[in-house]
Design an enzyme around this catalytic site. Structure first.
Site: not given
Ligand code: NAP
Length: 289
Positions: A20, A68, A72, A93, A136, A157
């Site tokens: 983190s 995190t 969450k 968060n 996100a 997906r």
């Molecule tokens: P999450 O709730 O687990 O959602 C993940 C999403 O990505 C879902 O829509 C999932 O699809 C899709 N996905 C995951 N693996 C995949 C793959 N191999 N192929 C195709 N689709 C895939 O995660 P999240 O919290 O939204 O976080 C997602 C990303 O955003 C992470 O990389 C995280 O580090 C980043 N993030 C960044 C910030 C920032 O401040 N910059 C803040 C939050 C998150 P399905 O619905 O099909 O499972």
């Protein structure tokens, strides 16, 4: 590093937390604003431990903490009050402790929107495409709708998850057009997009050669945004950049959501004297090292 009996503790709870960047960001904010506080990260093994930890943080009168993955949603059952926006998103968060009363917030969406506003990008009446429909994507989609976006295209997906997000957006903002596509139907996905956001982990370290959708099928009016910050510039961002398109990486959103947590915890920092752009540049230069 001065620590004394007046030093306040803030922290992150989650699992895993070893990579983190939140401690670096928040400790930098404390340092640049001469606040006698430290921010630590705690790895919480499981749900049973989470409950004890929240009781402990309340008893210690910790003024604020971040939450995190994977807690969450679960954290909500231990809070006394939940802010309206966080209630809609169903995820927290940031937690504020006011005399033992724990209040939950979600600053992810605001952090995303601020990164656009800081670059004077107006999304009112525009068309956005989100790849992903997870936590996100929920924060970003609801914030985009709140800011007056005209249309949101969700590409995911699992199409059922895309439809769930569509239903949520339509229930709060019925005037926003929302369409869903499966990620593998790339040829059907509209190309006239003004803001394209990757909200999936596709392209995140260590899978840095992966790309969620090819930038070459869009046009120069498209702004490419990847919320991933490890690596700082994903293959998606690099390819879009090579095509001469405008890009934003995930570090801006990450730092902004931390700044909004600080606004909740330490309101006094938010006067015109605080040079947030300078603080952000300093943090980014430390991350790049
Ligand atoms: P999450 O709730 O687990 O959602 C993940 C999403 O990505 C879902 O829509 C999932 O699809 C899709 N996905 C995951 N693996 C995949 C793959 N191999 N192929 C195709 N689709 C895939 O995660 P999240 O919290 O939204 O976080 C997602 C990303 O955003 C992470 O990389 C995280 O580090 C980043 N993030 C960044 C910030 C920032 O401040 N910059 C803040 C939050 C998150 P399905 O619905 O099909 O499972």
């Amino acid at each position: 590093m001065k620590i004394d009996s007046d030093t306040k503790l803030y922290c992150l709870i989650g699992n895993p937390i070893s990579k983190s960047l939140s401690p670096l960001i928040h400790n930098s904010i404390f340092e640049y604003n001469s606040i006698n506080a430290k921010y630590l990260a705690f790895n919480i093994d499981n749900s049973a431990a989470l409950e004890k930890v929240v009781h402990g943080l309340r008893a210690l009168k910790v003024k604020g903490f971040n939450v995190t993955m994977p807690y969450k949603i679960e954290i909500m059952r231990y809070l006394d009050e939940i802010d309206e926006k966080a209630k809609i998103l169903g995820a927290i968060n940031t937690v504020l402790n006011i005399d033992g009363k724990l209040i939950g917030f979600n600053t992810d969406g605001d952090g995303f929107i601020k990164s656009l506003k800081d670059k004077e990008i107006d999304i009112k009446g525009k068309k956005a495409l989100l790849v992903g429909a997870g936590g996100a994507a929920h924060s970003i989609a609801v914030s985009l709708a709140y800011e007056g976006i005209k249309e949101i295209i969700i590409v995911n997906r699992n199409i059922q998850n895309a439809h769930k997000l569509q239903k949520l957006i339509k229930s709060i903002y019925p005037n926003v057009h929302v369409r869903c596509y499966k990620l593998e139907q790339e040829e059907d996905i509209p190309k006239d997009i003004e803001l394209l956001v990757n909200t999936t982990p596709i392209g995140m370290y260590p899978n840095i050669e992966d790309i969620p959708i090819s930038p070459s099928r869009f046009n120069s009016r498209t702004l490419f945004y990847d919320i991933i910050y490890k690596p700082l510039n994903t293959k998606f961002i690099l390819e879009a950049g090579e095509l001469g398109y405008e890009t934003i990486n995930g570090i801006d959103m990450l730092i902004n959501q931390a700044i909004y947590s600080q606004e909740i915890w330490n309101k006094e920092l938010f006067d015109e004297k605080t040079d947030w752009l300078y603080i952000k540049d300093k943090i980014i230069s430390q991350i790049e090292k």
